[in-house]
Enzyme design. Structure first.
Site, PDB file in Angstrom:
ATOM      1  N   ARG A  67     -13.838  46.587 -60.493  1.00 32.87           N
ATOM      2  CA  ARG A  67     -13.665  46.186 -59.090  1.00 32.87           C
ATOM      3  C   ARG A  67     -13.264  47.405 -58.256  1.00 32.87           C
ATOM      4  O   ARG A  67     -13.695  47.573 -57.117  1.00 32.87           O
ATOM      5  CB  ARG A  67     -12.581  45.110 -59.020  1.00 32.87           C
ATOM      6  N   HIS A 111     -12.769  31.216 -42.058  1.00 35.26           N
ATOM      7  CA  HIS A 111     -12.753  30.156 -43.071  1.00 35.26           C
ATOM      8  C   HIS A 111     -13.099  28.833 -42.382  1.00 35.26           C
ATOM      9  O   HIS A 111     -12.581  28.549 -41.299  1.00 35.26           O
ATOM     10  CB  HIS A 111     -11.360  30.085 -43.713  1.00 35.26           C
ATOM     11  N   VAL A 149      -5.112  34.816 -50.988  1.00 35.09           N
ATOM     12  CA  VAL A 149      -6.386  34.282 -50.483  1.00 35.09           C
ATOM     13  C   VAL A 149      -6.169  33.199 -49.407  1.00 35.09           C
ATOM     14  O   VAL A 149      -5.399  32.254 -49.623  1.00 35.09           O
ATOM     15  CB  VAL A 149      -7.219  33.701 -51.657  1.00 35.09           C
ATOM     16  N   ASP A 150      -6.843  33.371 -48.281  1.00 36.68           N
ATOM     17  CA  ASP A 150      -6.829  32.403 -47.171  1.00 36.68           C
ATOM     18  C   ASP A 150      -5.434  32.128 -46.614  1.00 36.68           C
ATOM     19  O   ASP A 150      -5.186  31.067 -46.036  1.00 36.68           O
ATOM     20  CB  ASP A 150      -7.475  31.060 -47.602  1.00 36.68           C
TER      21      ASP A 150
HETATM   22  C1  GAR Z   1     -19.167  30.232 -43.068  1.00 41.40           C
HETATM   23  O1  GAR Z   1     -19.103  28.848 -42.820  1.00 41.40           O
HETATM   24  C2  GAR Z   1     -17.804  30.768 -43.419  1.00 41.40           C
HETATM   25  O2  GAR Z   1     -16.768  30.163 -42.731  1.00 41.40           O
HETATM   26  C3  GAR Z   1     -17.746  30.448 -44.893  1.00 41.40           C
HETATM   27  O3  GAR Z   1     -19.025  30.741 -45.365  1.00 41.40           O
HETATM   28  C4  GAR Z   1     -19.977  30.508 -44.339  1.00 41.40           C
HETATM   29  C5  GAR Z   1     -20.840  31.726 -44.187  1.00 41.40           C
HETATM   30  O4  GAR Z   1     -21.893  31.460 -43.291  1.00 41.40           O
HETATM   31  N1  GAR Z   1     -16.730  31.209 -45.541  1.00 41.40           N
HETATM   32  C6  GAR Z   1     -15.971  30.735 -46.514  1.00 41.40           C
HETATM   33  O5  GAR Z   1     -16.110  29.624 -46.976  1.00 41.40           O
HETATM   34  C7  GAR Z   1     -14.918  31.690 -47.028  1.00 41.40           C
HETATM   35  N2  GAR Z   1     -14.030  31.023 -47.920  1.00 41.40           N
HETATM   36  P1  GAR Z   1     -22.733  32.646 -42.649  1.00 41.40           P
HETATM   37  O6  GAR Z   1     -23.157  33.550 -43.811  1.00 41.40           O
HETATM   38  O7  GAR Z   1     -23.902  31.973 -42.028  1.00 41.40           O
HETATM   39  O8  GAR Z   1     -21.865  33.345 -41.668  1.00 41.40           O
END
Ligand code: GAR
Length: 207
Positions: A67, A111, A149-150
């Site tokens: 990583r 999020h 996280v979050d």
């Molecule tokens: C979005 O809805 C974002 O909030 C979510 O992934 C999607 C990406 O959409 N993120 C998460 O769930 C992070 N935990 P996009 O690629 O069209 O922007």
């Protein structure tokens, strides 16, 4: 103040990335997305970058033994573009303390729920959990990223009602519209130096 250089990290579809680029332009926000980095080689976000004329790079985590070396490579590229703000936009990797230390208070994430509710889930899983839980309101959260996280300090939230006939998919569509408003707004405030982190709180300063 000099223009804010933004780097966006993605793993998939890239609609938040596109909304950021388009809103920055439309609303003359003093920022520029300099580079988009995807850890997934065939992410749709890369096609969007091409159409939007934004430099893009694939840095696949699979090509690295650790990583740390994956993240060092990202840091090197972001430094080349003089990036001062990193926006995680559907970036589905957890970043290590090394990356966080390098960009302390300079990483944002979006999020698709009203954090701290439904933390730790991703994408459609979030909306599934929202519907199963029976909550009446959901939305999205833009927050600074910390090692938990979050759980970093919250910058902006936008709420919408959960309707009785909502499915995870219908909810995702409506929350996404809010995400496309919230993320550029958070970047605008950052570019205007108006976000002050005080412990868990982000104070939004008046101009
Ligand atoms: C979005 O809805 C974002 O909030 C979510 O992934 C999607 C990406 O959409 N993120 C998460 O769930 C992070 N935990 P996009 O690629 O069209 O922007």
């Amino acid at each position: 103040m000099s223009q804010l250089s933004v780097g966006v990290l993605v793993s998939g579809r890239g609609t938040n990335f596109e909304a950021l680029v388009r809103t920055i332009k439309r609303e003359a926000i003093d920022a520029q997305v300099k580079i988009v980095i995807s850890n997934i080689p065939d992410a749709l976000a890369l096609k969007r970058a091409e159409i939007l004329n934004i430099p893009s790079l694939v840095i696949s985590h699979r090509d690295f033994k650790s990583r740390a070396s994956f993240e060092q490579t990202m840091i090197r590229e972001l430094t080349r573009y003089d990036v001062r703000l990193i926006c995680l936009a559907g970036f589905m990797r957890i970043l290590s303390p090394v990356f966080h230390k390098h960009y302390q208070n300079q990483i944002m994430n979006i999020h698709p729920s009203l954090l701290p509710a439904f933390a730790g889930l991703q994408g459609i899983q979030v909306h599934r959990a929202v519907i199963e839980s029976g909550v009446k309101i959901t939305g999205c959260t833009v927050h600074f990223v910390t090692e938990n996280v979050d759980a970093g300090p919250i910058i902006i939230q936008r709420a919408i009602p959960v309707r009785e006939n909502d499915t995870p998919e219908s909810l995702a569509v409506r929350v996404l519209l809010e995400e496309h408003q919230a993320y550029p707004e958070a970047v605008r405030l950052f570019s205007e130096n108006r976000l002050k982190i005080e412990g868990r709180h982000v104070r939004i300063l008046d101009i």
